[in-house]
Design a protein around this motif. Structure first.
Motif, PDB file in Angstrom:
ATOM      1  N   GLY A  75      28.111  50.029  65.754  1.00 10.10           N
ATOM      2  CA  GLY A  75      27.502  49.091  66.688  1.00 10.10           C
ATOM      3  C   GLY A  75      28.027  47.695  66.436  1.00 10.10           C
ATOM      4  N   SER A  76      27.467  46.723  67.151  1.00  7.05           N
ATOM      5  CA  SER A  76      27.947  45.343  67.075  1.00  7.05           C
ATOM      6  C   SER A  76      27.062  44.500  66.174  1.00  7.05           C
ATOM      7  N   LEU A  77      27.684  43.802  65.256  1.00  5.68           N
ATOM      8  CA  LEU A  77      26.992  42.820  64.433  1.00  5.68           C
ATOM      9  C   LEU A  77      27.166  41.470  65.119  1.00  5.68           C
ATOM     10  N   THR A  78      26.341  41.235  66.136  1.00  2.00           N
ATOM     11  CA  THR A  78      26.320  39.934  66.795  1.00  2.00           C
ATOM     12  C   THR A  78      25.687  38.916  65.850  1.00  2.00           C
ATOM     13  N   ASP A  79      25.765  37.646  66.221  1.00  2.00           N
ATOM     14  CA  ASP A  79      25.080  36.629  65.421  1.00  2.00           C
ATOM     15  C   ASP A  79      23.588  36.936  65.326  1.00  2.00           C
ATOM     16  N   SER A  80      23.008  37.406  66.438  1.00  2.00           N
ATOM     17  CA  SER A  80      21.576  37.711  66.445  1.00  2.00           C
ATOM     18  C   SER A  80      21.253  38.856  65.498  1.00  2.00           C
ATOM     19  N   SER A  81      22.062  39.915  65.541  1.00  3.87           N
ATOM     20  CA  SER A  81      21.840  41.037  64.629  1.00  3.87           C
ATOM     21  C   SER A  81      21.962  40.594  63.180  1.00  3.87           C
ATOM     22  N   PHE A 117      31.929  51.929  62.128  1.00  2.00           N
ATOM     23  CA  PHE A 117      32.510  50.866  62.948  1.00  2.00           C
ATOM     24  C   PHE A 117      31.505  49.732  63.107  1.00  2.00           C
ATOM     25  N   VAL A 118      31.975  48.505  62.913  1.00  2.00           N
ATOM     26  CA  VAL A 118      31.191  47.313  63.215  1.00  2.00           C
ATOM     27  C   VAL A 118      32.049  46.404  64.085  1.00  2.00           C
ATOM     28  N   ARG A 119      31.525  46.086  65.245  1.00  3.45           N
ATOM     29  CA  ARG A 119      32.226  45.204  66.191  1.00  3.45           C
ATOM     30  C   ARG A 119      31.607  43.816  66.077  1.00  3.45           C
ATOM     31  N   VAL A 120      32.453  42.809  65.866  1.00  2.00           N
ATOM     32  CA  VAL A 120      31.963  41.458  65.593  1.00  2.00           C
ATOM     33  C   VAL A 120      32.552  40.482  66.609  1.00  2.00           C
ATOM     34  N   PRO A 121      31.711  39.742  67.334  1.00  2.00           N
ATOM     35  CA  PRO A 121      32.236  38.722  68.249  1.00  2.00           C
ATOM     36  C   PRO A 121      32.972  37.614  67.493  1.00  2.00           C
ATOM     37  N   VAL A 122      34.049  37.128  68.097  1.00  2.00           N
ATOM     38  CA  VAL A 122      34.761  35.956  67.583  1.00  2.00           C
ATOM     39  C   VAL A 122      34.212  34.753  68.331  1.00  2.00           C
ATOM     40  N   GLY A 123      33.374  33.973  67.676  1.00  2.00           N
ATOM     41  CA  GLY A 123      32.664  32.910  68.363  1.00  2.00           C
ATOM     42  C   GLY A 123      31.376  33.449  68.974  1.00  2.00           C
ATOM     43  N   ALA A 124      30.819  32.691  69.886  1.00  5.88           N
ATOM     44  CA  ALA A 124      29.513  33.012  70.449  1.00  5.88           C
ATOM     45  C   ALA A 124      29.596  34.154  71.460  1.00  5.88           C
ATOM     46  N   SER A 125      28.464  34.858  71.582  1.00  7.86           N
ATOM     47  CA  SER A 125      28.274  35.868  72.618  1.00  7.86           C
ATOM     48  C   SER A 125      26.917  35.607  73.263  1.00  7.86           C
ATOM     49  N   ASP A 126      26.452  36.545  74.073  1.00  4.08           N
ATOM     50  CA  ASP A 126      25.128  36.401  74.669  1.00  4.08           C
ATOM     51  C   ASP A 126      24.023  36.608  73.641  1.00  4.08           C
ATOM     52  N   PHE A 127      24.384  36.984  72.420  1.00  5.24           N
ATOM     53  CA  PHE A 127      23.426  37.102  71.324  1.00  5.24           C
ATOM     54  C   PHE A 127      23.836  36.164  70.196  1.00  5.24           C
ATOM     55  N   ASN A 381      23.938  45.985  70.091  1.00  5.74           N
ATOM     56  CA  ASN A 381      23.413  45.343  68.890  1.00  5.74           C
ATOM     57  C   ASN A 381      22.940  46.344  67.842  1.00  5.74           C
ATOM     58  N   ILE A 382      23.290  46.068  66.593  1.00  7.63           N
ATOM     59  CA  ILE A 382      22.812  46.897  65.488  1.00  7.63           C
ATOM     60  C   ILE A 382      21.322  46.670  65.253  1.00  7.63           C
ATOM     61  N   ALA A 383      20.866  45.419  65.295  1.00  2.29           N
ATOM     62  CA  ALA A 383      19.467  45.109  65.002  1.00  2.29           C
ATOM     63  C   ALA A 383      18.996  43.946  65.862  1.00  2.29           C
ATOM     64  N   LEU A 384      17.774  44.075  66.403  1.00  2.03           N
ATOM     65  CA  LEU A 384      17.095  42.989  67.111  1.00  2.03           C
ATOM     66  C   LEU A 384      15.608  43.108  66.815  1.00  2.03           C
ATOM     67  N   ASP A 385      14.817  42.160  67.334  1.00  4.18           N
ATOM     68  CA  ASP A 385      13.373  42.284  67.168  1.00  4.18           C
ATOM     69  C   ASP A 385      12.788  43.138  68.290  1.00  4.18           C
ATOM     70  N   GLY A 386      11.470  43.268  68.308  1.00  4.93           N
ATOM     71  CA  GLY A 386      10.819  44.159  69.251  1.00  4.93           C
ATOM     72  C   GLY A 386      10.913  43.745  70.700  1.00  4.93           C
ATOM     73  N   GLY A 387      11.380  42.538  70.962  1.00  6.11           N
ATOM     74  CA  GLY A 387      11.590  42.089  72.331  1.00  6.11           C
ATOM     75  C   GLY A 387      13.048  42.041  72.739  1.00  6.11           C
ATOM     76  N   GLY A 388      13.925  42.548  71.858  1.00  4.77           N
ATOM     77  CA  GLY A 388      15.354  42.486  72.152  1.00  4.77           C
ATOM     78  C   GLY A 388      15.924  41.099  71.959  1.00  4.77           C
ATOM     79  N   ASN A 389      15.354  40.341  71.067  1.00  6.67           N
ATOM     80  CA  ASN A 389      15.765  38.965  70.809  1.00  6.67           C
ATOM     81  C   ASN A 389      16.204  38.823  69.353  1.00  6.67           C
ATOM     82  N   PRO A 390      16.804  37.668  69.001  1.00  4.14           N
ATOM     83  CA  PRO A 390      17.019  36.476  69.819  1.00  4.14           C
ATOM     84  C   PRO A 390      18.280  36.559  70.673  1.00  4.14           C
ATOM     85  N   LYS A 391      18.248  35.878  71.810  1.00  2.00           N
ATOM     86  CA  LYS A 391      19.393  35.800  72.713  1.00  2.00           C
ATOM     87  C   LYS A 391      19.827  34.341  72.880  1.00  2.00           C
ATOM     88  N   LEU A 392      21.001  34.173  73.454  1.00  2.00           N
ATOM     89  CA  LEU A 392      21.486  32.835  73.769  1.00  2.00           C
ATOM     90  C   LEU A 392      20.534  32.175  74.767  1.00  2.00           C
TER      91      LEU A 392
END
Length: 523
Positions: A75-81, A117-127, A381-392
């Motif tokens: 999955g993706s390790l976004t900044d939020s995850s 597999f871990v997919r990582v954004p380069v810079g900001a994403s929607d998360f 996303n690999i991990a988020l809270d119960g509301g699917g957050n935080p987002k941009l």
């Protein structure tokens, strides 16, 4: 390994020896959640014996037909995850360690998914907390202000912890947008790359790979641009025509080769199935020498369209890299198949696709994507809270009920695995190496016959061994979706025969997902 102690080699050159193949290992997730990725330890094995009449469902394994190697799930390790996980680490270190091990530990037999597999954004994403790139200095064409430290420190902290657990970790890095000053729009949100800055952007991507390496993270592959046919002005996106991606790929390949990075793959497209015969095909026609393969997302089209690309470029790799869970969807329906099988073309995949589309999972992703030549299968996303957050802030991505991650982490330091985890774990178990640093699973031939052939969806794999004398592992991932849910709820177990090398076993599959395996010599 629980194998019969046969030391004679004569069976290698004669017919099958009845009883030499035995199913001891079974992992199961059942529709009513009475078993959730549960390892079953039968008192007696299921033996392959003399063939008899076939059951209502007959699984025929053809290990003479060997296809692509499977390199893992993830999955993706976004900044939020990363933020969610890092906060858990601060709040409850024991839970953090337990969670990461359950997600990523690849040890044979471990109660873990072994996601690789871990997919990582380069810079900001929607998360992400805010828009940023790795060089936000306006007009810095020499990239003097480039710094990997623009990414949050917790991203690399969590990524390093994952890498320490899974030595096979394969990191794909992907920009959602070039720096704002490189774009005609002057913003990371929407717009397109200034075509006069192709070489500068290629150098930016080279520096990104080097930046990750400087933080102890070896990059497996770089994708030129996430969703190049999606321009959304509420979060980082970038429209990128085929010709521009081709130019960037050619320039970047040369730079990487000159800087000791020839082993890092360059991947293209990274968008929905519906255009599989268009953009990715044209990209290979224009710059096939630079690109190792392409990536697909689930938000429009169908998984079978991967074959449209594969049939034209069979030597190029296919990676399936994004699909998201949706809050409010049915647990079992998500695992077995899509409720909505055919959707119209979705102009904005992130907004509409993630909020309306019931997921495919076993049928179209964790068996289906591999059946259609993918080497990986990743969720969002690999991990988020119960509301699917935080987002941009301000993004309309993941509208409606919101995006559900592989795991939900709560503010009190507890966490819970979602259906995405159990689906992926069942599939991952079949292809992980049997030996430390040993081969990964390869897809092999399998067919399903009998009067109830429609009731089972089956993937088959063989995992090689380090020693040529050790028996190989043959695995099945079997979805039984005979729940009669179109009329009245009536889950039905399915008794199946399994045919392998002139022998036959019988196993009854409950409604759910079952992963099982046996060992056999190479020939």
């Amino acid at each position: 390994m629980r194998l019969l102690a046969y030391v004679a080699a004569s069976f290698l050159f004669t017919g099958p020896v009845i009883g030499q193949y035995q199913i001891w290992d079974v992992w199961q997730t059942v529709w009513d959640r009475s078993k959730l990725y549960t390892s079953l330890r039968p008192a007696l094995p299921t033996n392959f014996t003399t063939p008899g009449p076939i059951a209502s469902t007959d699984i025929v394994v053809n290990d003479g037909s060997i296809y692509q190697g499977i390199l893992g799930l993830g999955g993706s390790l976004t900044d939020s995850s990363a933020l969610i996980l890092n906060n858990l680490k601060s709040r409850n270190t024991a839970n953090y360690n337990s969670l990461l091990h359950t997600l990523f530990d690849p040890t044979d037999g471990a109660q873990a998914a072994g996601l690789t597999f871990v997919r990582v954004p380069v810079g900001a994403s929607d998360f992400s907390a805010q828009d940023y790139s790795l060089d936000d200095s306006n007009g810095d064409t020499n990239l003097n202000s480039f710094t990997i430290n623009n990414a949050p420190s917790y991203l690399f902290s969590v990524l390093s912890d994952i890498q320490a657990i899974n030595p096979y970790l394969r990191v794909i890095i992907t920009p959602w947008s070039p720096p704002a000053w490189m774009k005609s729009s002057g913003s990371m949100n929407g717009g397109a790359l200034n075509t006069g800055l192709v070489n500068q952007y290629a150098n930016y991507l080279l520096k990104a790979i080097q930046g990750f390496k400087s933080r102890g993270i070896n990059v497996f592959a770089l994708s030129i641009q996430n969703e190049p046919e999606n321009s959304n002005n509420s979060y980082p996106t970038c429209s990128m025509p085929v010709s521009i991606m081709a130019q960037i790929g050619n320039a970047l390949r040369s730079l990487m080769n000159s800087n000791g990075l020839s082993g890092v793959k360059i991947l293209g497209y990274d968008h929905n199935w519906n255009d599989a015969g268009g953009y990715p095909v044209q990209l290979m026609q224009q710059a096939g020498g630079a690109f190792d393969g392409v990536q697909f997302h689930c938000y429009s089209g169908s998984v079978g369209q991967q074959d449209t690309f594969h049939n034209q470029f069979p030597t190029k790799d296919i990676y399936f890299t994004e699909c998201s869970g949706t809050f409010g969807s049915d647990w079992w329906s998500d695992i077995k198949a899509s409720i909505i099988r055919d959707l119209p073309l979705l102009a904005h995949a992130h907004f509409f696709g993630r909020s309306l589309l019931a997921q495919w999972y076993m049928d179209n992703l964790f068996i289906g994507a591999f059946d259609h030549n993918a080497r990986s299968a990743l969720m969002w996303n690999i991990a988020l809270d119960g509301g699917g957050n935080p987002k941009l802030p301000g993004t309309n991505s993941c509208g409606g009920p919101g995006c559900r991650a592989i795991v939900t982490v709560n503010s009190d330091g507890s966490y819970s695995f979602n259906q995405e985890f159990y689906s992926m774990a069942q599939a991952s178990r079949a292809i992980l190496p049997r030996d430390v640093n040993g081969p990964w699973g390869q897809r092999i031939g399998v067919s399903v016959g009998g009067t109830l052939s429609w009731a089972l969806r089956v993937g088959a794999y063989v995992t090689g061994r380090v020693s040529s004398t050790d028996w190989q592992r043959y695995s099945l991932v079997v979805l039984n979706w005979d729940d009669s849910s179109t009329t009245s709820w009536n889950p039905q177990p399915v008794k199946a025969t399994i045919e392998f090398r002139g022998t036959q076993a019988t196993y009854t599959f409950p409604v759910g997902v079952t992963t099982l395996w046996w060992y056999a010599p190479r020939t």
